[in-house]
Scaffold this motif. Sequence first.
Motif, PDB file in Angstrom:
ATOM      1  N   HIS A   9       0.906  -1.091  -0.052  1.00  0.00           N
ATOM      2  CA  HIS A   9      -0.086  -0.055  -0.026  1.00  0.00           C
ATOM      3  C   HIS A   9       0.982   1.325   0.153  1.00  0.00           C
ATOM      4  CE1 HIS A   9      -3.520   2.423   0.339  1.00  0.00           C
ATOM      5  NE2 HIS A   9      -3.410   2.523   1.450  1.00  0.00           N
ATOM      6  N   ASN A  48       1.118   4.236  -2.852  1.00  0.00           N
ATOM      7  CA  ASN A  48       0.815   5.477  -2.315  1.00  0.00           C
ATOM      8  C   ASN A  48       2.065   6.278  -2.655  1.00  0.00           C
ATOM      9  OD1 ASN A  48      -1.708   5.223  -1.359  1.00  0.00           O
ATOM     10  ND2 ASN A  48      -1.082   4.831   0.586  1.00  0.00           N
ATOM     11  N   ARG A  89      -8.671  -1.426 -10.035  1.00  0.00           N
ATOM     12  CA  ARG A  89     -10.028  -2.256 -10.359  1.00  0.00           C
ATOM     13  C   ARG A  89      -9.871  -3.255 -11.692  1.00  0.00           C
ATOM     14  NH1 ARG A  89      -9.671   2.057  -6.703  1.00  0.00           N
ATOM     15  NH2 ARG A  89     -11.471   2.025  -5.401  1.00  0.00           N
ATOM     16  N   ARG A 137      -9.149  -7.943  -1.095  1.00  0.00           N
ATOM     17  CA  ARG A 137      -9.973  -7.333   0.278  1.00  0.00           C
ATOM     18  C   ARG A 137     -10.536  -8.525   1.086  1.00  0.00           C
ATOM     19  NH1 ARG A 137     -13.620  -3.096  -3.453  1.00  0.00           N
ATOM     20  NH2 ARG A 137     -12.179  -1.152  -2.944  1.00  0.00           N
ATOM     21  N   HIS A 153     -10.109   5.921   8.126  1.00  0.00           N
ATOM     22  CA  HIS A 153      -9.485   5.931   6.627  1.00  0.00           C
ATOM     23  C   HIS A 153     -10.128   5.339   5.791  1.00  0.00           C
ATOM     24  CE1 HIS A 153      -6.240   5.844   3.883  1.00  0.00           C
ATOM     25  NE2 HIS A 153      -6.060   4.602   3.713  1.00  0.00           N
ATOM     26  N   ASN A 173       4.410   6.717   5.269  1.00  0.00           N
ATOM     27  CA  ASN A 173       3.172   7.212   5.361  1.00  0.00           C
ATOM     28  C   ASN A 173       2.910   8.547   5.939  1.00  0.00           C
ATOM     29  OD1 ASN A 173       1.819   4.728   4.357  1.00  0.00           O
ATOM     30  ND2 ASN A 173       1.526   3.804   6.331  1.00  0.00           N
TER      31      ASN A 173
END
Length: 245
Positions: A63, A67, A85, A102, A146, A232
């Motif tokens: 992740h 990002n 997607r 997920r 979040h 992050n």
Amino acid sequence: MADDGARMATTHQRHTRARLGAQTAQPLRRRGSLLAELYRSAVGKKYAMAISGLVLMVYVLLHLAGNLKLYAGAESMNAYAAWLRVMGEPVLPEGGALWAVRVILIVAVIVHIAAAAQLTAMNRADFASRTMRWSGVIVGLFIVYHLADLTFGWLNPNPDFAHGSTAYGNVVASFSNPVVAGLYIVANLALGLHLYHGAWSLFQSMGWSNPAVKPWRRGFAIAFAVVVAAGNISFPIAVLTGAVA
Ligand code: HEM
């Protein structure tokens, strides 16, 4: 004194009898699968914590890598979010791979929290410091916020919020509010602490303690925690300072 001793001996005998009773009753109990049986023990729950934790560690690292596209600009970040997607197509249907990830994440989170709660209930003195509990709770609350902010958009101030195609604008809109940016920074400091302890315990729980591994366990735990937390935290700081706008 003598009376006390006699009473203690009786209590002890009672406990021993109860234990023996439980043991002899065990073969009569319907046994689940081998995995379920392993999970019933404290060691099994520690494995469950460790393996689900490892899955979540891989996720936070991937992740973060995704990002980092924030630094490559809006087009790059939005294209990446759109790609999430369609990844796996045409073998998988649209959103198929994303949903597979997920489901894995949801299962990992449930197992991680359930095992933590059960180990705590079993009162394992050697299980997790208080730091792990409060940092875990902060990270859990952060994830709820979040998702409402950047996945569902319920709390996101971007008027053009659209799933997948406006990720860059959503992040910038969110972090332009110093209170929200501050929340992200605090949550990621807690995450860093959680990851440091967690990565370290992972080796213990899995029994990875041979001499070849031992010297760099702590180094790995520190490096992992610092990379994820610093990476992050750099995003809200970049937006607050105008480096990303
Ligand atoms: C400042 C750091 C972070 C930024 C900028 C960020 C950004 C984002 C964005 C833009 C999305 C939406 C992606 C999309 O729908 O296309 C997202 C989703 C998500 N983030 Fe983060 N994130 C950060 C930190 C974290 C952390 C620390 C965690 C976990 C501890 C996390 C867990 C998630 C999860 C679970 C999703 C939902 C993924 C999905 O199923 O769609 N994020 N994040």
